[in-house]
Write a protein that holds these residues in place. Sequence first.
Motif, PDB file in Angstrom:
ATOM      1  N   THR A 178     -45.888 -74.947  55.332  1.00 43.35           N
ATOM      2  CA  THR A 178     -44.880 -75.877  54.856  1.00 43.35           C
ATOM      3  C   THR A 178     -43.514 -75.475  55.382  1.00 43.35           C
ATOM      4  O   THR A 178     -43.257 -74.298  55.619  1.00 43.35           O
ATOM      5  CB  THR A 178     -44.841 -75.926  53.313  1.00 43.35           C
ATOM      6  N   ALA A 179     -42.655 -76.444  55.578  1.00 43.89           N
ATOM      7  CA  ALA A 179     -41.314 -76.158  56.074  1.00 43.89           C
ATOM      8  C   ALA A 179     -40.347 -75.853  54.946  1.00 43.89           C
ATOM      9  O   ALA A 179     -39.170 -75.613  55.182  1.00 43.89           O
ATOM     10  CB  ALA A 179     -40.798 -77.350  56.883  1.00 43.89           C
ATOM     11  N   GLY A 180     -40.804 -75.878  53.725  1.00 40.40           N
ATOM     12  CA  GLY A 180     -39.903 -75.646  52.617  1.00 40.40           C
ATOM     13  C   GLY A 180     -40.641 -75.611  51.303  1.00 40.40           C
ATOM     14  O   GLY A 180     -41.865 -75.531  51.244  1.00 40.40           O
TER      15      GLY A 180
ATOM     16  N   GLY B  49     -35.197 -74.203  51.838  1.00 35.71           N
ATOM     17  CA  GLY B  49     -35.556 -74.418  53.230  1.00 35.71           C
ATOM     18  C   GLY B  49     -34.957 -73.316  54.072  1.00 35.71           C
ATOM     19  O   GLY B  49     -34.370 -72.357  53.544  1.00 35.71           O
ATOM     20  N   PRO B  50     -35.066 -73.408  55.405  1.00 36.28           N
ATOM     21  CA  PRO B  50     -34.476 -72.392  56.270  1.00 36.28           C
ATOM     22  C   PRO B  50     -32.984 -72.228  55.984  1.00 36.28           C
ATOM     23  O   PRO B  50     -32.242 -73.201  55.895  1.00 36.28           O
ATOM     24  CB  PRO B  50     -34.714 -72.950  57.682  1.00 36.28           C
ATOM     25  N   GLY B  51     -32.574 -71.006  55.785  1.00 37.66           N
ATOM     26  CA  GLY B  51     -31.163 -70.743  55.549  1.00 37.66           C
ATOM     27  C   GLY B  51     -30.706 -70.900  54.115  1.00 37.66           C
ATOM     28  O   GLY B  51     -29.505 -70.810  53.829  1.00 37.66           O
ATOM     29  N   SER B  52     -31.632 -71.133  53.183  1.00 39.48           N
ATOM     30  CA  SER B  52     -31.230 -71.292  51.781  1.00 39.48           C
ATOM     31  C   SER B  52     -30.591 -70.005  51.254  1.00 39.48           C
ATOM     32  O   SER B  52     -31.013 -68.892  51.595  1.00 39.48           O
ATOM     33  CB  SER B  52     -32.447 -71.634  50.917  1.00 39.48           C
TER      34      SER B  52
ATOM     35  N   VAL C 110     -39.488 -66.175  48.394  1.00 44.12           N
ATOM     36  CA  VAL C 110     -39.059 -67.308  49.213  1.00 44.12           C
ATOM     37  C   VAL C 110     -39.642 -67.204  50.617  1.00 44.12           C
ATOM     38  O   VAL C 110     -40.146 -68.182  51.182  1.00 44.12           O
ATOM     39  CB  VAL C 110     -37.526 -67.394  49.258  1.00 44.12           C
ATOM     40  N   THR C 111     -39.610 -66.006  51.192  1.00 38.41           N
ATOM     41  CA  THR C 111     -40.162 -65.807  52.540  1.00 38.41           C
ATOM     42  C   THR C 111     -41.651 -66.119  52.572  1.00 38.41           C
ATOM     43  O   THR C 111     -42.141 -66.775  53.505  1.00 38.41           O
ATOM     44  CB  THR C 111     -39.920 -64.357  52.998  1.00 38.41           C
ATOM     45  N   LYS C 112     -42.383 -65.683  51.557  1.00 34.09           N
ATOM     46  CA  LYS C 112     -43.827 -65.932  51.521  1.00 34.09           C
ATOM     47  C   LYS C 112     -44.128 -67.419  51.445  1.00 34.09           C
ATOM     48  O   LYS C 112     -45.013 -67.933  52.145  1.00 34.09           O
ATOM     49  CB  LYS C 112     -44.457 -65.205  50.336  1.00 34.09           C
TER      50      LYS C 112
END
Length: 360
Positions: free
Chosen positions: A199-201, A148-151, A190-192
């Motif tokens: 999707t948020a994750g 997710g964001p910040g992983s 991961v960015t793609k």
Amino acid sequence: MAVKILAYEHLCSGGLASAPLPLGLAAQGFAMFHTVLDGLQCLGRHTVCVLHDRRLDPSAFPGQRHVAVGPDEAWSEFDRNLRAADAVILIAPETGGLLYTLTRHAERARRLVLGSSARAISVAGDKAKVYRALRRAGVPVPRTRVIGPGSDVRAIAAALGMPFVVKPAAGAGGEGSIMVTSPEDVQPAVTKVMTGFGTAGGVAQEYVEGPSASVSLVTDGAHCQVLSLNRQLVETWPGFRYAGGEVPFDHPERGAACDVARAACRAIAGLRGYVGVDVILSAQGPVVVDVNARWTVSAWALQRAARANLAAIAVDAILGRGMPGTLRIDRRVVFTVDDLAARFRGATAIRDGELTGEPG
């Protein structure tokens, strides 16, 4: 008593009526849709209303009533015809929460859904949620990290090792899945996934070697009956692509694969009707990689291999009329997405200008 059933398959029923249809996905949708409609038609005691993209020949879709859907009409026609029906059968991808949204809308309209509940779809359609549900139930799954964001992508890569696979949280048929084979590919992958698939994750999973397979089951919500083990033809480079299948699939791990598929089915409350469980037949035993709370393309081949009415079997299970016995599969059916694309084009008489992409 005759029941009015609304039948909807997202690609064939006008979900993309305002844009060219992706050939490979539409062909797979048509194969599933025709399998269900043909089965319902054979029952003879129901009235089936079929929504179809107005560019497609309605004679390609077995049913008593046909409603043509034009650009931007899919939702309004679905809602209008849903309210005139007693029950609905839905085939749609999990991408963007589509299958969940349609199912939840039907439940709120108090129509009988001839398939899994919205709650079950919300779990099965999210790769992070289904991983957690299966792991809690002791079902063998690949080593997985939720992203997710910040992983911390470096920690993910270190934990899983190379190669590994990055997948969007919601998707079907390998859509958006990326094989990561080197450290410099980790962050772009991961960015793609995080930005390109609505999707948020997503998840990062170890790459498990072995033949790709699926198990077709039917469930009444309490009991699961295996129908067949199927081979999946999956291309993994440069991206994942479902290319076809074989029904049945004779493999030494058939019994173990069916056992883990039943366990996966029991791990998600609310699954009903036809369900597909994707597995990798690894050297250490079968590993579950996905649960499809809906019809899958293998049903098209299985119906021909077993000469069975799968729609009738699924509906009877949902309505509590009993579970099927073991299917007698007396022939082998091998198919490719190219085969299905040719059938789709011929049956629906769609013009080249209304299609986009290659099969698959």
